[in-house]
Design an enzyme around this catalytic site. Structure first.
Site, mmCIF file in Angstrom:
data_model
loop_
_atom_site.group_PDB
_atom_site.id
_atom_site.type_symbol
_atom_site.label_atom_id
_atom_site.label_comp_id
_atom_site.label_asym_id
_atom_site.label_seq_id
_atom_site.Cartn_x
_atom_site.Cartn_y
_atom_site.Cartn_z
ATOM 1 N N ARG A 112 48.729 -5.645 -11.441
ATOM 2 C CA ARG A 112 48.670 -6.332 -12.600
ATOM 3 C C ARG A 112 48.764 -8.256 -12.286
ATOM 4 O O ARG A 112 49.253 -8.560 -11.425
ATOM 5 C CB ARG A 112 50.127 -6.220 -13.440
ATOM 6 C CG ARG A 112 49.888 -4.984 -14.378
ATOM 7 C CD ARG A 112 51.237 -4.461 -14.888
ATOM 8 N NE ARG A 112 51.923 -5.542 -15.582
ATOM 9 C CZ ARG A 112 53.055 -5.426 -16.407
ATOM 10 N NH1 ARG A 112 53.582 -4.034 -16.558
ATOM 11 N NH2 ARG A 112 53.742 -6.463 -16.790
ATOM 12 N N ARG A 141 59.652 -14.164 -16.112
ATOM 13 C CA ARG A 141 59.824 -12.861 -16.762
ATOM 14 C C ARG A 141 61.036 -12.394 -16.993
ATOM 15 O O ARG A 141 61.749 -11.914 -17.802
ATOM 16 C CB ARG A 141 58.812 -11.864 -16.440
ATOM 17 C CG ARG A 141 57.324 -11.995 -16.859
ATOM 18 C CD ARG A 141 56.433 -11.345 -16.067
ATOM 19 N NE ARG A 141 56.545 -9.727 -16.149
ATOM 20 C CZ ARG A 141 55.817 -9.096 -15.228
ATOM 21 N NH1 ARG A 141 55.443 -9.548 -14.279
ATOM 22 N NH2 ARG A 141 55.968 -7.817 -15.449
ATOM 23 N N ARG A 173 53.871 -3.200 -7.007
ATOM 24 C CA ARG A 173 53.586 -2.352 -8.105
ATOM 25 C C ARG A 173 51.930 -2.078 -8.071
ATOM 26 O O ARG A 173 51.461 -3.012 -7.942
ATOM 27 C CB ARG A 173 54.326 -2.654 -9.408
ATOM 28 C CG ARG A 173 53.775 -1.832 -10.699
ATOM 29 C CD ARG A 173 54.759 -1.912 -11.697
ATOM 30 N NE ARG A 173 54.809 -3.257 -12.460
ATOM 31 C CZ ARG A 173 55.300 -3.573 -13.299
ATOM 32 N NH1 ARG A 173 56.283 -2.622 -13.942
ATOM 33 N NH2 ARG A 173 55.485 -4.692 -13.681
ATOM 34 N N ARG A 225 61.545 -6.981 -27.929
ATOM 35 C CA ARG A 225 62.186 -7.889 -26.939
ATOM 36 C C ARG A 225 62.893 -9.008 -27.287
ATOM 37 O O ARG A 225 63.480 -9.726 -26.904
ATOM 38 C CB ARG A 225 61.008 -8.370 -26.358
ATOM 39 C CG ARG A 225 60.721 -7.841 -24.925
ATOM 40 C CD ARG A 225 59.373 -8.221 -24.401
ATOM 41 N NE ARG A 225 59.301 -8.049 -22.907
ATOM 42 C CZ ARG A 225 58.493 -7.389 -22.637
ATOM 43 N NH1 ARG A 225 57.768 -6.274 -23.176
ATOM 44 N NH2 ARG A 225 58.103 -6.991 -21.232
HETATM 45 P P1 AMP Z 1 55.339 -5.351 -19.932
HETATM 46 O O1 AMP Z 1 54.175 -4.777 -19.625
HETATM 47 O O2 AMP Z 1 56.214 -4.769 -20.979
HETATM 48 O O3 AMP Z 1 55.884 -5.933 -18.939
HETATM 49 O O4 AMP Z 1 54.700 -6.741 -20.825
HETATM 50 C C1 AMP Z 1 53.757 -7.905 -20.196
HETATM 51 C C2 AMP Z 1 53.837 -8.899 -21.114
HETATM 52 O O5 AMP Z 1 53.418 -8.603 -22.361
HETATM 53 C C3 AMP Z 1 55.211 -9.506 -20.924
HETATM 54 O O6 AMP Z 1 55.334 -10.380 -20.026
HETATM 55 C C4 AMP Z 1 54.911 -10.493 -22.509
HETATM 56 O O7 AMP Z 1 54.348 -11.621 -22.261
HETATM 57 C C5 AMP Z 1 54.013 -9.318 -23.267
HETATM 58 N N1 AMP Z 1 54.785 -8.473 -24.387
HETATM 59 C C6 AMP Z 1 54.963 -7.115 -23.997
HETATM 60 N N2 AMP Z 1 55.696 -6.757 -24.915
HETATM 61 C C7 AMP Z 1 55.967 -7.843 -25.669
HETATM 62 C C8 AMP Z 1 56.974 -7.983 -26.801
HETATM 63 N N3 AMP Z 1 57.619 -7.084 -27.340
HETATM 64 N N4 AMP Z 1 56.904 -8.992 -27.453
HETATM 65 C C9 AMP Z 1 56.546 -10.156 -26.900
HETATM 66 N N5 AMP Z 1 55.699 -10.260 -25.878
HETATM 67 C C10 AMP Z 1 55.666 -8.891 -25.123
#
Ligand code: AMP
Length: 220
Positions: A162, A173, A127, A88
């Site tokens: 979630r 986000r 979702r 990310r």
């Molecule tokens: P996601 O399920 O991919 O939407 O991730 C949910 C949350 O986890 C994100 O909003 C971040 O806070 C954290 N997160 C997930 N992947 C990463 C990453 N590669 N780097 C930093 N934070 C992450």
């Protein structure tokens, strides 16, 4: 084959990654799922991650890079993986490249799923995810509802929402994604692996299947 799925939260990259992982028999590695598992288990890592996730902020690079490196060292990852939500940041992308280089490998393809913001917000607010970790099916209570409310069609486990899928967090986000994705896209364009995928109708029930078909064609 090392695929990095890019796309804003709610773009459908998780659903597409799951289908792609099944079709290619490669592991689906989602950093978001890994963090949520730690939060559920109430580990120190989970507590730390939650302090960022609950605010819609990124977990620090050092922490995130380490958990991904550990996971990439598993035997099932030797032929490739489908990465979902990682990298990310540029630092994460560079760390991934360095890790793969050490094994004589490199990122194969970086598909970025492009979806209008309005659809993204609708999707996130509607979702629901299967609470059974082995299944993890993703539903949309509006566009793709389960047959029985609150129950997974596939495995019968209850669906859950979630914690970070609320209007307040979504905005931050999306903002974080916008800030970081620019550099990431540039980076992967320079490496010649980036491609964009814009589903014809992102609200269609089979939009993720279409995305996956496109990715599979591009990797042949
Ligand atoms: P996601 O399920 O991919 O939407 O991730 C949910 C949350 O986890 C994100 O909003 C971040 O806070 C954290 N997160 C997930 N992947 C990463 C990453 N590669 N780097 C930093 N934070 C992450």
């Amino acid at each position: 084959m090392y695929i990095v799925m890019l796309g804003a939260p709610g773009s459908g990259k998780g659903s597409a990654a799951k289908i792609l992982a099944k079709k290619t028999a490669l592991p689906h590695i989602s950093t978001g799922d890994m963090f949520r598992e730690q939060i559920k288990k109430e580990t120190e890592l989970g507590k730390l991650a939650n302090s960022y996730i609950s605010k819609g902020q990124l977990v620090p690079d050092e922490v995130t890079i380490n958990i991904v490196k550990d996971r990439l060292n598993w035997e099932d990852a030797t032929n490739g993986v489908i990465l979902d939500g990682f990298p990310r940041t540029i630092e994460q992308a560079k760390a991934l490249d360095e890790f793969l280089k050490g094994q004589g490998k490199s990122v194969t393809l970086v598909p970025e799923i492009i979806i209008p913001d309005q659809v993204i917000i609708e999707r996130i607010l509607n979702r629901a995810t299967c609470s059974n970790k082995e299944c993890g099916a993703i539903y949309n209570t509006k566009f793709k509802p389960p047959k029985i409310e609150g129950i997974c069609d596939i495995c019968g486990a209850p669906l859950s929402i979630r914690n970070d899928d609320n209007e307040e967090t979504i905005k931050s986000r999306l903002e974080v994604y916008r800030q970081n994705s620019k550099d990431l896209v540039e980076y992967y364009k320079e490496n010649g692996v980036w491609t964009s995928i814009t589903p014809d109708d992102p609200t269609a029930g089979n939009a993720s299947d279409q995305v996956v078909e496109t990715i599979l064609k591009l990797t042949k």
